[in-house]
Design an enzyme around this catalytic site. Sequence first.
Site, short mmCIF file in Angstrom:
data_model
loop_
_atom_site.label_atom_id
_atom_site.label_comp_id
_atom_site.label_asym_id
_atom_site.label_seq_id
_atom_site.Cartn_x
_atom_site.Cartn_y
_atom_site.Cartn_z
N HIS A 162 0.89 -1.16 0.35
CA HIS A 162 0.33 0.07 0.23
C HIS A 162 0.75 1.29 -0.36
O HIS A 162 0.72 2.43 -0.77
CB HIS A 162 -1.03 -0.10 1.51
CG HIS A 162 -2.16 -0.77 1.13
ND1 HIS A 162 -3.66 -0.79 1.81
CD2 HIS A 162 -2.09 -2.07 0.75
CE1 HIS A 162 -4.30 -1.52 1.00
NE2 HIS A 162 -3.56 -2.49 0.96
N HIS B 273 -2.03 -12.31 -2.11
CA HIS B 273 -2.97 -13.11 -1.82
C HIS B 273 -2.46 -14.97 -1.02
O HIS B 273 -3.40 -15.73 -0.80
CB HIS B 273 -4.00 -13.63 -2.12
CG HIS B 273 -4.89 -11.78 -2.24
ND1 HIS B 273 -6.13 -10.99 -3.32
CD2 HIS B 273 -4.35 -10.62 -1.79
CE1 HIS B 273 -6.41 -10.02 -2.55
NE2 HIS B 273 -4.77 -9.63 -2.39
#
EC number: 1.11.1.21
Length: 732
Positions: free
Chosen positions: A97, A264
């Site tokens: 992020h 993920h």
Amino acid sequence: MTTESKCPFSGGGKPNTPRRGPSNQDWWPNQLSLKPLHQHSSLSDPMDPDFDYAKAFNSLDLAAVKQDLHALMTDSQEWWPADFGHYGGLFIRMAWHSAGTYRIGDGRGGAGEGQQRFAPLNSWPDNVSLDKARRLLWPIKQKYGRKISWADLIVLTGNVALESMGFKTFGYAGGRADTWEPDDVYWGSEKIWLELSGGQNSRYSGDRDLEDPLAAVQMGLIYVNPEGPDGNPDPVAAARDIRETFARMAMNDEETVALIAGGHTFGKTHGAGPASHVGDDPETAGLERQGLGWQSSFGTGKGKDAITSGLEVTWTTTPTQWNHDFFKHLFEYEWELTQSPAGAHQWVAKDVGETIPDAFDPAKKQRPTMLTTDLSLRFDPAYEKISRRFYEHPDQLADAFSRAWYKLTHRDMGPRARYLGPEVPAEELIWQDPIPAVDHQLINDQDIADLKTSILTSGLPISVLVSTAWASASTFRGSDKRGGANGARIRLAPQKDWAINQPAQLAQTLAKLEDIQQAFNNAQSGNKRVSLADLIVLAGAAAVEQAAANAGHPVSVPFTPGRMDATQEQTDVDSFEAMEPVADGFRNYLERQFNIPAEALLVDKAQLLTLTAPEMTVLVGGLRVLNANVGQSQHGVLTQRPQALSNDFFVNLLDMGTTWKAAGEDGVFEGQDSQTGALKWTATRADLIFGSHSQLRALAEVYGSSDAQASFVYDFVAAWNKVMNLDRFDLA
């Protein structure tokens, strides 16, 4: 993430600031702001004036830092327990992020300055709980101090997180110096966090066309809504959003699939309960919270009770070890829509047993779950083809993810010359805009003088030499350190064909400069050479010197050789296409009329060139009288002696004997003699702003004064030289 009226993660409390009256921007919301030109000065920097971050980082024991980070990964803290006993997933998200705000359209965002520490990023809904991640890092940052910046530490921690969970990373480079205040970046016009696309200030128009240069689907998100567009759980529709946003971060389909699947493979999302339990973000939370936000009243508010995105998904059977479960589950199971405990849309495997571990109770298991955006990798045809190849060839996924992660976390660092540390890979990658190393003896002062003579007697006018050098150098972006004169990519696709570069004139100009280059190089008996990149800049310097002499103020323009010429094979055409200027107020160029005024686009360009307001002012004034406008347009050429470096632009702009009126053409004005009405000049908004805007007029008055000619020339040369050398990281 579908609430439109008020994001549950946004601040509802009282701000921790004293009361104040309206600002100038409140009174005059359309007033041009020069604040972007005054960011990150020494006034906000706590470091010593002679502090050299590169030198400090190079003295760092990187192996010791990594050892401490490895230990931290499994050192679960009671105040914020680690999922599955390992902070790896949290730290990967933190690094992702930090880097993931990057956008190729203007190069802004990214991990390069540690901006995740500041508003608005530190309080974005997509960054919930990353305040905890950075606080977990504080003891290590405190230990090593100024030898490693927050920006570098955040990315390094993401790398170590991957390595500690069995993944081999591609490499790591330091060199990201911290800044000490928020960047002034346009993140969108919405007034509400996570406002939907149909909102009053939507970033979308037409058939879901995302506003440039934005690269996220909603205010406060890094990329896409994991529940689907506007919360609609449609994997195919979500794929369109994924492709658009990742492309705007310079990622192709393969890199996109690898990043999503690789990222993920680790950790989980958090949605233990309703979002209504989550408190104020860090910027709104009370002083006693000491910069921590989103305090939750659900259960313990942490660990098994944590609420972050509102989604509750764990993708693999070993969330703290690299494995191939993501694609195995994606293709081998069928999926049905369900809701998280917080009410968010997510998917659960049909008719499958409980094989996924619980993050805090080893006795518990659950069924495999996925996000809408995960299923996009199976149900979008192009993504499916790539995903199935990765499913069948895990080694290809590992390689693609390692490379894509490296690109993600280093994309905004610029050329490899800025990379520091022992883990920088030897392989040169095309997205780094490679330039060959200097392989010849550089020209000396006598050579420079001789070449200047050849240039000035070539028949190329001052205006063309100046505009060509400017076109080459002014592609530089201080945001992601791309562009600039080094490499001479102005002679390569796509830059040679950009409308702003006047392709026909450019080809003729470069042909003459190449003749001069070839004649000089052929005349050398040794290994001395001049590159075209150097010659283009030298030609601009010679032209500026001649123009200053024409104005009666001879001056020497600094010049340092050492640039090299890149090849077409070293140039990613698609990546450079995103850098094509649609506006350049320094050359009075607008591709078309925009809903953003020309003067605001000028300031934006100046900020990307790292210019101050005085530097912007003196450059515009000088380039106008040098007749450097695109297409030799006479707008703003407020002089009777073009190609003389005079302060005439300012003198005539400030002349009270001229009355300005809007002409029929959009954004064009006519300056008429106040007595006779005779037409004297034409100009654009990018010209008249220097007489209209109170701050810029104050600067224009300095250069328009009767004693300003000499200082104007010297200041122009200094600003010009700065732009010509913005990409010379080898000189730092």
